[in-house]
Design a protein around this motif. Structure first.
Motif, PDB file in Angstrom:
ATOM      1  N   PHE A 271       0.827  -1.212   0.000  1.00 39.93           N
ATOM      2  CA  PHE A 271       0.000   0.000   0.000  1.00 39.93           C
ATOM      3  C   PHE A 271       0.859   1.260   0.000  1.00 39.93           C
ATOM      4  N   LYS A 272       2.058   1.193   0.589  1.00 42.93           N
ATOM      5  CA  LYS A 272       2.950   2.351   0.612  1.00 42.93           C
ATOM      6  C   LYS A 272       3.558   2.623  -0.756  1.00 42.93           C
TER       7      LYS A 272
ATOM      8  N   ARG B  66       6.453   2.202 -15.016  1.00 39.07           N
ATOM      9  CA  ARG B  66       5.727   0.982 -15.360  1.00 39.07           C
ATOM     10  C   ARG B  66       5.737   0.068 -14.136  1.00 39.07           C
ATOM     11  N   VAL B  67       4.620  -0.573 -13.867  1.00 41.79           N
ATOM     12  CA  VAL B  67       4.491  -1.404 -12.669  1.00 41.79           C
ATOM     13  C   VAL B  67       4.247  -2.853 -13.058  1.00 41.79           C
TER      14      VAL B  67
ATOM     15  N   THR C 121      -5.027  -3.231  -5.793  1.00 38.39           N
ATOM     16  CA  THR C 121      -5.471  -3.643  -7.124  1.00 38.39           C
ATOM     17  C   THR C 121      -4.567  -3.066  -8.207  1.00 38.39           C
ATOM     18  N   PRO C 122      -4.433  -3.756  -9.333  1.00 35.65           N
ATOM     19  CA  PRO C 122      -3.687  -3.199 -10.458  1.00 35.65           C
ATOM     20  C   PRO C 122      -4.236  -1.854 -10.919  1.00 35.65           C
ATOM     21  N   LEU C 123      -5.555  -1.665 -10.774  1.00 34.97           N
ATOM     22  CA  LEU C 123      -6.160  -0.401 -11.202  1.00 34.97           C
ATOM     23  C   LEU C 123      -5.565   0.788 -10.452  1.00 34.97           C
TER      24      LEU C 123
ATOM     25  N   ASN D 100      -0.063   3.991 -16.867  1.00 30.09           N
ATOM     26  CA  ASN D 100       0.415   2.933 -17.761  1.00 30.09           C
ATOM     27  C   ASN D 100      -0.220   1.610 -17.363  1.00 30.09           C
ATOM     28  N   HIS D 101      -0.313   0.707 -18.323  1.00 29.61           N
ATOM     29  CA  HIS D 101      -0.827  -0.629 -18.051  1.00 29.61           C
ATOM     30  C   HIS D 101       0.047  -1.324 -17.003  1.00 29.61           C
ATOM     31  N   VAL D 102      -0.579  -2.082 -16.121  1.00 30.28           N
ATOM     32  CA  VAL D 102       0.118  -2.826 -15.085  1.00 30.28           C
ATOM     33  C   VAL D 102       0.224  -4.286 -15.508  1.00 30.28           C
TER      34      VAL D 102
END
Length: 399
Positions: free
Chosen positions: A17-18, A34-35, A46-48, A56-58
């Motif tokens: 969460f951090k 990018r993650v 969540t990826p969202l 960017n897309h996860v």
């Protein structure tokens, strides 16, 4: 940071969460973020969330190929200027240490040529586990940069070391990485390291608890930036870093003679060695036998190497170290002025994580104008990297 490409790998720990705040800070500073998330990480965040913050897309699934023109994990591996793994759980650290590639994150890590920062986060007992410590050592030896976790209240209820570094400090570490001076080629560094041993008799000596790790880390960091490094080392069990020329000495006088003989050729002198302040006046030629209830040992001062360097230096940039147990700022700044240093690196060796013989340090760096750099508990290699970067900035006229 504008346009710098940072790939953030998020593993499955509550500290995920951090990382949302960390990704947000990078994006706000202009980085292209990018993650990549592990499946376990998606149980916490969540990826969202990361898609919204990074824009960017996860990536989560190795086989979720959204762009048929590229292979996703290779494309991400090639994309990165820097990889940051946060939180780095015991599990992901073990996978990285042993070259496993069973998900999107570990597969991409094996394929990247970018530098990797690792921010561990776990229960204090997990962190202290010898297997975990061994795995982290393997990562350090492979060139990964570990950002040591802080101490405090952990999510599991325990109090101790294992809390992931705060988002703002992670962002500052990334920013510092991109500020690094790229090249010190042509610069000559003279680094002193380790303790000295002052003989009492043929089998006994006066010494201190210095391991030499800080000085060796400085020598390694300078050499990695192209500097020509001479390491003058007291007795240690450490191997000379690659590309570093080492001269081994034992006593304070030997270190003094070597340093004074070499300093005119140096551009930078970094004195990390813990040199004995006193030595026995008349060392015995044979082993002293245990006869009397008490024994008086007469001592005399050794030559103050830093003071002599400060008086003799001409063009050299001089960096000293101050290991204190109280009034650190006062004593360090007095030493900086008295010995004509350009920078002084000070630590309170009574604090856990900042003392002799360990792999971490907590330092503050001062120059003649005040505080120049302050680092929370982190590896000595990271301290050395940041210090060498600061020296490089000063050599190139930047403040």
């Amino acid at each position: 940071m504008e346009g710098k490409r940072v790939v953030v790998g998020v593993a499955g720990g509550i500290a995920a969460f951090k990382v949302a705040g960390f990704v947000s800070q990078l994006a706000q500073r202009g980085a292209d973020v990018r993650v990549i998330m592990t499946r376990s990480a998606t149980q916490f965040v969540t990826p969202l969330t990361f898609q919204t913050l990074s824009r960017n897309h996860v990536a989560v699934d190795t086989f979720d190929e959204k762009d048929p023109s590229v292979v996703s994990h290779i494309d991400l591996a090639d994309h990165a200027d820097l990889f940051v793994i946060a939180p780095a759980t015991a599990n992901i650290i073990a996978k990285m240490a042993h070259g496993l590639a069973d998900d999107m994150l570990t597969t991409t890590l094996l394929a990247t040529q970018a530098p990797v920062m690792v921010a561990p986060a776990m229960n204090v007992h997990m962190y202290q586990n010898p297997v975990v410590q061994e795995n982290m050592d393997r990562l350090r030896q492979a060139g990964y940069r570990l950002i040591e976790p802080g101490s405090g209240q952990l999510a599991c209820g325990y109090v101790g070391q294992g809390r992931m570094e705060e988002p703002e400090n992670l962002a500052a570490a990334v920013e510092a990485f991109f500020r690094e001076t790229p090249d010190l080629s042509g610069k000559r560094f003279l680094v002193t390291a380790g303790p000295t041993r002052e003989p009492i008799d043929p089998v006994r000596y006066l010494s201190n608890r210095s391991s030499g790790k800080m000085g060796y880390a400085v020598a390694e960091a300078a050499a990695s930036k192209g500097a020509d490094v001479l390491l003058v080392s007291g007795p240690t069990e450490l191997s000379a870093p690659a590309g570093v020329r080492r001269v081994e000495v034992t006593t304070a006088e030997q270190m003094y003679q070597t340093v004074i003989g070499e300093m005119d050729e140096a551009d930078v002198i970094v004195k990390t060695a813990a040199v004995a302040d006193y030595r026995p006046v008349n060392p015995a030629e044979s082993k002293i036998k245990k006869n009397e209830e008490n024994m008086v040992l007469e001592l005399e001062k050794t030559t103050d190497i830093a003071e002599v360097i400060g008086k003799r230096k001409k063009h050299q940039f001089f960096v000293g170290f101050a290991a204190e147990t109280d009034r650190v700022a006062k004593y360090a700044q007095e030493k900086l002025s008295r010995k004509n240093m350009d920078l002084i690196v000070a630590n309170d060796v009574s604090r856990p994580g900042a003392g002799f013989d360990g792999d971490t340090n907590i330092v503050t760096v001062w120059d003649k104008e005040g505080e120049a750099l302050s680092l929370p508990q982190t590896s000595k290699r990271e301290v050395a990297r940041r210090l060498v970067a600061l020296i490089g900035e000063r050599l190139h006229g930047h403040r």
